[in-house]
Motif scaffolding. Structure first.
Motif, PDB file in Angstrom:
ATOM      1  N   ASP A  40       1.424  -1.093   0.346  1.00  0.00           N
ATOM      2  CA  ASP A  40       0.158  -0.069   0.109  1.00  0.00           C
ATOM      3  C   ASP A  40       0.645   1.302  -0.521  1.00  0.00           C
ATOM      4  OD1 ASP A  40      -1.671   2.389   0.646  1.00  0.00           O
ATOM      5  OD2 ASP A  40      -2.583   1.309   2.969  1.00  0.00           O
ATOM      6  N   PRO A  41       0.999   2.132  -0.824  1.00  0.00           N
ATOM      7  CA  PRO A  41       2.018   3.738  -1.910  1.00  0.00           C
ATOM      8  C   PRO A  41       1.189   3.966  -0.456  1.00  0.00           C
ATOM      9  CG  PRO A  41       0.512   3.233  -3.012  1.00  0.00           C
ATOM     10  CD  PRO A  41      -0.011   1.901  -2.224  1.00  0.00           C
ATOM     11  N   LYS A  42       0.346   4.425   0.869  1.00  0.00           N
ATOM     12  CA  LYS A  42      -0.370   5.440   2.138  1.00  0.00           C
ATOM     13  C   LYS A  42       1.009   4.628   2.565  1.00  0.00           C
ATOM     14  CE  LYS A  42      -4.489   6.458  -1.051  1.00  0.00           C
ATOM     15  NZ  LYS A  42      -5.502   5.744  -0.851  1.00  0.00           N
ATOM     16  N   LYS A  43       1.239   3.522   2.200  1.00  0.00           N
ATOM     17  CA  LYS A  43       1.349   3.325   4.469  1.00  0.00           C
ATOM     18  C   LYS A  43       3.421   3.234   4.107  1.00  0.00           C
ATOM     19  CE  LYS A  43      -1.986   0.680   5.928  1.00  0.00           C
ATOM     20  NZ  LYS A  43      -2.658  -0.632   6.307  1.00  0.00           N
TER      21      LYS A  43
END
Length: 173
Positions: A55-58
């Protein structure tokens, strides 16, 4: 709106034709595999042994891996990587060589099975969450979250590359 007798007849014939074609596809599928272009053989039903797409948001850690070849050898810049279970890794892949190479992350067993398929279909494309094929001088990346402990393999399964040394291990603790 009700269908006319002719429209009902046509609908029944089309349904029967669709069922017949589906049956033929199921029966003939294994026999037609050798005639289907290898690029069409996707890995859409693959279950990832080494975890899941990240997940690129993490948060993630970046690891750069260079792919190259030399006299009688092919290699990655790293042969062993250690990660924590649950950790996300962004693999930045760079092919500095003169040949196409790939990075396929999976279990050793799944890579061995896939290697056999690659020998049958050497032009098989890889652009999936756990694998990329890179042309010479190209780069790409993979964001991966390791959800399972164990040892996993990254490898180039283009015929002859694995045997020339293009493989490595990821140990997840």
């Amino acid at each position: 709106m009700a269908l006319s007798k002719g429209e009902k007849s046509m609908s029944v014939r089309l349904s029967a034709a669709a069922i017949s074609l589906s049956a033929i596809a199921v029966i003939a599928g294994p026999f037609l595999a050798d005639f289907v272009p290898s690029r069409a053989l996707a890995h859409t039903e693959h279950v990832f042994a080494a975890g899941e797409p990240g997940d690129p948001k993490k948060p993630f850690r970046t690891i750069e891996i260079t792919m190259t070849e030399g006299p009688g050898t092919m290699s990655y810049s790293m042969g062993s990587i250690e990660v924590r279970k649950g950790e996300q890794i962004k693999f930045v892949l760079k092919n500095t060589g003169y040949l196409a190479h790939e990075f396929l992350l999976d279990s050793i067993e799944n890579n061995a099975k896939h290697k056999i398929e690659m020998e049958k279909h050497p032009d098989m494309e890889h652009d999936e969450p756990n694998g990329k094929k890179l042309e010479p001088k190209a780069s790409s990346d993979i964001l991966w979250r390791f959800t399972k402990a164990g040892s996993f393999e990254f490898a180039c399964l283009i015929p002859g590359h694995y045997e020339a040394g293009m493989k490595g291990v990821v140990v997840v603790k």
